[in-house]
Scaffold this motif. Sequence first.
Motif, mmCIF file in Angstrom:
data_model
loop_
_atom_site.group_PDB
_atom_site.id
_atom_site.type_symbol
_atom_site.label_atom_id
_atom_site.label_comp_id
_atom_site.label_asym_id
_atom_site.label_seq_id
_atom_site.Cartn_x
_atom_site.Cartn_y
_atom_site.Cartn_z
ATOM 1 N N ASN A 12 50.109 62.541 30.786
ATOM 2 C CA ASN A 12 49.651 63.123 29.585
ATOM 3 C C ASN A 12 49.903 62.116 28.227
ATOM 4 N N GLN A 13 49.701 62.065 27.507
ATOM 5 C CA GLN A 13 50.100 61.576 25.628
ATOM 6 C C GLN A 13 51.057 62.086 25.337
ATOM 7 N N GLN A 14 51.511 63.721 25.051
ATOM 8 C CA GLN A 14 52.840 63.467 24.760
ATOM 9 C C GLN A 14 53.811 63.628 25.693
ATOM 10 N N HIS A 15 53.962 63.773 26.695
ATOM 11 C CA HIS A 15 54.803 62.872 28.071
ATOM 12 C C HIS A 15 54.883 61.476 27.523
ATOM 13 N N ILE B 14 52.773 57.443 19.673
ATOM 14 C CA ILE B 14 53.544 57.137 20.590
ATOM 15 C C ILE B 14 54.574 56.937 20.397
ATOM 16 N N ALA C 224 46.001 58.187 21.072
ATOM 17 C CA ALA C 224 47.016 58.769 20.876
ATOM 18 C C ALA C 224 48.593 57.839 19.885
ATOM 19 N N LEU D 256 56.908 67.513 20.750
ATOM 20 C CA LEU D 256 55.889 67.549 21.357
ATOM 21 C C LEU D 256 55.570 68.451 22.442
ATOM 22 N N GLY E 62 53.009 61.697 18.946
ATOM 23 C CA GLY E 62 52.299 62.910 19.963
ATOM 24 C C GLY E 62 50.650 62.850 19.687
ATOM 25 N N SER E 63 49.893 63.213 18.381
ATOM 26 C CA SER E 63 48.871 63.008 17.799
ATOM 27 C C SER E 63 47.781 62.375 18.173
ATOM 28 N N SER E 64 46.931 62.663 18.720
ATOM 29 C CA SER E 64 45.764 62.349 18.595
ATOM 30 C C SER E 64 45.163 61.749 17.503
ATOM 31 N N ALA F 43 54.698 59.345 24.744
ATOM 32 C CA ALA F 43 54.985 59.554 23.776
ATOM 33 C C ALA F 43 56.532 59.390 24.046
ATOM 34 N N PHE F 44 57.248 60.581 24.458
ATOM 35 C CA PHE F 44 58.264 61.358 24.869
ATOM 36 C C PHE F 44 59.338 59.654 25.888
#
Length: 484
Positions: free
Chosen positions: A307-310, A424, A422, A286, A460-462, A312-313
């Motif tokens: 933050n979508q990556q955050h 997640i 996103a 991510l 984490g992908s859009s 997701a994590f």
Amino acid sequence: MRRRPMHMSAEAQDALRTALEELRAELKVPLSFPKRVLKAADKAKREARLPDKDATHLPFFTIDPPTSKDLDQAMHLERRPGGGYRVYYAIADVATFVRAGSPLDIEAHDRIETLYFPDLKVPLHPPVLSEDAASLLPNKKRPALLWQHDLDAHGNLTDSSVSRAMICSRAQLDYAYAQQAIENGTASDSLALLREIGELREAVEIARGGISVNLPDQEVTLKDGSFRLRYVATLPVEGWNEQISLMTGMSAAQIMLDTGTGILRTQKEQADQNVSKRLHDIAKALGIVWRPGISYATLVRKLDARNQQHMAFLTEATSTMLKAEYTVFRENQKPAYTMHAAMAAPYAHVTAPLRRLVDRYTNELCVMACADKPPPNWVLDALSCIPCDTARGKSGPADRQTVDLAEAAVLKDRVGEVFDAAVIDTDAERGRPREGKVFLADPAVLAKVVSTNGLDLQLGSSVRATLKQADPAADEDKVLFTVP
């Protein structure tokens, strides 16, 4: 692209109301109190034996959601003359009104906890107690369990005790007001200290390895006759307020451990090394930098769920945490495991007796211990059944299924539309890499997604997700998206 309004249609509103009624029937939620219980509550209010100790001179305040009437906690904060701080934390004294074996007690053991639905609340105790005589309402003298915590200048707890006392809250605040007052300098000295002490306690938590994950809540509300679904980010003052509650829970746990009888809230650490490796791998995938020597607890505090990556994590990380449970011990038979992994310390539930059954017992054990008295028989007699009783609690299923129903209702008229989303969560660890969960910012939805293009979902992908199903009446997958 213009956003379409997210209001539910009248048909969807009706579908959600029906589904909520069916959910309460399925969970066998008691929607009213028997007459004998209401009669017992009225009598308890009239005949309660109030404590002799008077602490009504302390200007307590409460912080709760704006419409709350069942106020469990009040606080007053001050500086100590020799340095450091003193925290007075008052907890509603339910045991003053609810006697062992009474109709009120029997009913509470049947209900276990207060349940919150968007259209109604199902209280643990009759409102004449939970929203009146036992509630720490402003400008009302109330019996309380008065905790006194002494802290040094760095926020470390140096002494803690609890006793019964009469208190009187001076102000009922909500979180938004408290945050604004602290920020603009209009807060009272006591309220202003909440930030100072709260931030020190957060630093103490980090130092001991405690974990706080601030994911936004999905909230379903009913306003002006219409249901609404939204994400609610927590304010800093909520975290500072929580630190006072957590400190009290940890103090209570230590008191019970020292005296040999108690009920802990325990959570074991995830010992699987594969889980740790997986979290590091996910962070790398991510784009989250996890430097050597940085603990997991420190990392998650630095992440931003916007933050979508955050997010997701954080979603993946919280799913790896083991379930907490109640651990009972007595007669100096210290349990083999006493820790709560997320707290990185022993911990107990004591701060919500109006809404949670077990807190009445843990508070009583602490009061007796601080008075150098043995645990009362009514507490000892109940210890063996407390874990079984609390296991029957319905708040978890009620909360999860209520949000599922609301998601389906808000999307009911939009099947076939495509949404920005996103990924997640994925089921790769369970051998299903083409199934997972997507996050939609607008509307506030977390739902199942299936890849239909032959490719695995990438955490984490859009994606552009197509809504395939949104049905509050569906037995499974009330909301389902696909990635074509």
